[in-house]
Design a protein around this motif. Structure first.
Motif, PDB file in Angstrom:
ATOM      1  N   ARG A 199      48.823  27.271  42.152  1.00 27.36           N
ATOM      2  CA  ARG A 199      47.501  27.273  41.537  1.00 27.36           C
ATOM      3  C   ARG A 199      46.713  26.016  41.916  1.00 27.36           C
ATOM      4  N   PHE A 204      42.394  26.116  35.945  1.00 23.47           N
ATOM      5  CA  PHE A 204      43.774  25.677  36.157  1.00 23.47           C
ATOM      6  C   PHE A 204      44.466  25.400  34.827  1.00 23.47           C
ATOM      7  N   ASP A 247      45.312  28.642  32.940  1.00 22.34           N
ATOM      8  CA  ASP A 247      46.516  29.285  33.458  1.00 22.34           C
ATOM      9  C   ASP A 247      47.780  28.630  32.911  1.00 22.34           C
TER      10      ASP A 247
END
Length: 330
Positions: A8, A314, A317
């Motif tokens: 990611r 980010f 997630d």
């Protein structure tokens, strides 16, 4: 988990790089004349025009311009205005010739204002909005549920800038029930910092609570109908534990997604709130840069907004795996 985070992170850096290339192309490769826009139509001599073009390095090849701009973000740059050299420290996002200051320095001055505004707003929407939505989901179909959802629909049907203007006009100016908006650094006077941001917090937070209440209710209704919730109730767990410990964790996943993007957008510039309550944040800076056609400042603001948006995605997630154990298993 580490592999997921690394993947990611690489994806986030790729998005930032693409944004940098596209933004540079829009402002410096497109068939526009930044030097002419900065110089202006009136009293713009050829000598002044050439000076601006040289200071912006627009007389150099595009590849070299992009390389210098990118390297400047990580290593800094030196600009020359009126024969005076000025150092642009890392991360250098360009130099505003309209204000004769580095873009990074201007953003650093405005960012704490917007961060303070968004921090108070986040606390309100995550506490009141999620709480109201959870209560409505727990009492689904009752009179209280209908009343809560109807009131949120009525309030959210009115445009935000009208609500903010009315509250600013009647509750802070005419009747002075709430303090007028303003900003004082928290390091100088915490009480004045809190008082100056109280009204913007309430207006922005309570208005957005209506959306989060609906999001939370919908997610909670779906979560409370899952098989594991019925299993938890069959084991004899109390209704409060089932609702707020098990159901809320699963129901918060969609809310966290919306919240992350919402916070990123607000950090990029809460334009209406800052303008109405006279807060010198990023939103006001964006409007000033657009009205002055300050291309380096506009480009720096766009890049910062992109980084904030990518960073929040980010973090969202990562938050998934902390909130819902099923995500970790996946």
């Amino acid at each position: 988990m580490l592999y997921f985070v690394a993947r990611r992170l690489v994806s986030a850096l790729s998005v930032v790089l693409v944004t940098l290339i596209v933004t540079f192309a829009l402002f410096f490769v497109a068939p526009t004349d930044p030097a002419g826009a900065i110089c202006g139509d009136r009293n713009c001599t050829q000598e002044r025009y050439n000076e601006i073009k040289e200071n912006l390095h627009l007389d150099r090849p595009l590849v070299q311009q992009f390389t210098e701009y990118t390297v400047g973000i990580f290593a800094g740059r030196t600009f020359e205005t009126a024969g005076v050299k000025q150092k642009c420290s890392v991360p250098c996002l360009g130099f505003s010739f309209k204000n004769d200051r580095p873009v990074t320095q201007m953003l650093k001055e405005r960012l704490p204002v917007t961060v303070s505004l968004v921090a108070g707003y986040a606390v309100i929407v995550l506490t009141i909005g999620v709480f109201v939505g959870s209560m409505a989901a727990k009492r689904r179909g009752t009179l209280g549920d209908r009343a809560l959802m109807s009131s949120t629909l009525v309030l959210s049907s009115v445009p935000y800038y009208i609500v903010a203007l009315m509250i600013s006009l009647y509750l802070t100016i005419l009747y002075q029930i709430l303090p007028r908006g303003g900003y004082t650094p928290i390091t100088e006077n915490p009480a004045a910092w809190f008082t100056g941001l109280l009204t913007p917090w309430l207006v922005l937070g309570l208005y957005s609570c209506t959306q989060y209440a609906r999001y939370s209710r919908g997610s909670m209704v779906e979560a409370l109908s899952e098989d594991y919730i019925r299993t938890a109730r069959a084991k004899g767990l109390s209704d409060r534990v089932v609702t707020y410990k098990h159901g809320l964790r699963s129901g918060m996943i969609p809310v966290i997604t919306i919240f992350g993007l919402d916070i990123a957008g607000s950090l990029s510039g809460a334009i209406f709130t800052e303008r109405i309550f006279d807060l010198p944040g990023l939103g006001n800076l964006v409007l000033e840069s657009l009205s002055n056609y300050d291309l380096p400042l506009i480009m720096g603001t766009v890049l910062v907004s992109a980084v904030i948006l990518v960073a929040m995605n980010f973090l969202v997630d990562i938050a998934y795996s902390l909130i819902d154990p099923r995500v970790r298993l996946a």
